[in-house]
Design a protein around this motif. Sequence first.
Motif, PDB file in Angstrom:
ATOM      1  N   THR A 133      -7.079   7.728   7.154  1.00 57.84           N
ATOM      2  CA  THR A 133      -6.878   7.985   5.915  1.00 57.84           C
ATOM      3  C   THR A 133      -6.644   9.364   5.853  1.00 57.84           C
ATOM      4  N   GLN A 182      -5.701   3.294   0.179  1.00 54.83           N
ATOM      5  CA  GLN A 182      -4.866   2.490   0.830  1.00 54.83           C
ATOM      6  C   GLN A 182      -5.829   1.442   1.650  1.00 54.83           C
ATOM      7  N   THR A 225       0.917  -1.299  -0.030  1.00 50.57           N
ATOM      8  CA  THR A 225      -0.026  -0.042   0.071  1.00 50.57           C
ATOM      9  C   THR A 225       0.681   1.216   0.132  1.00 50.57           C
ATOM     10  N   SER A 226       2.088   1.098   0.143  1.00 50.04           N
ATOM     11  CA  SER A 226       2.837   2.417   0.397  1.00 50.04           C
ATOM     12  C   SER A 226       3.117   3.387  -1.021  1.00 50.04           C
ATOM     13  N   SER A 237       5.964  -4.055   6.055  1.00 48.12           N
ATOM     14  CA  SER A 237       5.574  -2.869   6.011  1.00 48.12           C
ATOM     15  C   SER A 237       6.486  -2.073   7.120  1.00 48.12           C
TER      16      SER A 237
END
Length: 339
Positions: A333, A175, A167-168, A197
């Motif tokens: 988010t 994400q 997701t980076s 991660s």
Amino acid sequence: MSALRFEHVSVRYGSHRSGLTAVDDATLTVPSGSVVGLVGESGSGKSTLARAAIGLAPISEGAITLDGADVRSFRRRRPIQMVFQDPFSSLDPRMTIGESIAEALPRDLRGGRARRAEVARLLDLVSLDADRAEALPAALSGGQRQRIALARALAARPEVVIADEITSALDVSVQGSVLNLVRELRAELDLTMLFISHNLSVVRYLSDHIAVMYLGRIVEVGPTAQVLADPQHPYTRELLQAAPTRHGDLLAVDPVAPVAVEPADPHAPPSGCRFHPRCPIGPVARPDRQICVLSEPTRPTGPVGAACHFAGSVPPPQSAVLLSVTATTPPATAADTLN
């Protein structure tokens, strides 16, 4: 599903004089049906360890086994599949989405109607329409490409999936949806997964167990709830304090101030405990603790432990973890951050 085991694995590049030991004597188990989150800052060796498991990095010492079989013995069948960090470079721009997924299918499903049906099923599994099979990667967003990469990994019917910072490289707004998808797939397919991660908020959301890496070594392992509530290694505490949430840091209290020192050069790591030049409870802050400079702490080889001479000497924060490890909402988010 089967357990993936890293047994005293080292990965070295170059010569002994000028080379780099990217992974140093790492021991870790990914239990069957579980998600293990592997965390650490950039350059800690997380991706190198993952690449060694799929044959993209040389294993200098030790072994990586799946259900007792050395992963280097797998030739035609690839029971370990990896989803890479960059969704824009992991797909062939000249192949349609359907062709990319079909390429990973078992041989008995590579022809005609059965192949098209399986591609459609996999697209539905990652919440994409079947007509996307005819599109080229250039027509898709980053989030959609990462869903395709997940579908392609699952097409091979792997026993273990490795997700490397998936997701980076995505916009913050998408994400959460990708993390929700991974969580749903894990529950539906009973996936065994190594999830890599640098963000402990993300790992908290997905993982049953956490392993922390620093300068090529695993310095702490344990169940997610235990590691987040009462981290035993000072480096784990620093990672927790750096993890942003809508409420602030994951740790409510910072009982020790971090030492303002840059990470050590991995080509010439410090003697003894590699974290000691940055450690807020080590010889920089406590000159009497020269054992950290002179002696390497015992590294964890079981499901729980921390490689620190003074593990647990810092009291746990009063309010422990602000966000429950069983939360049903993904990490903050962009909107959460603004609010």
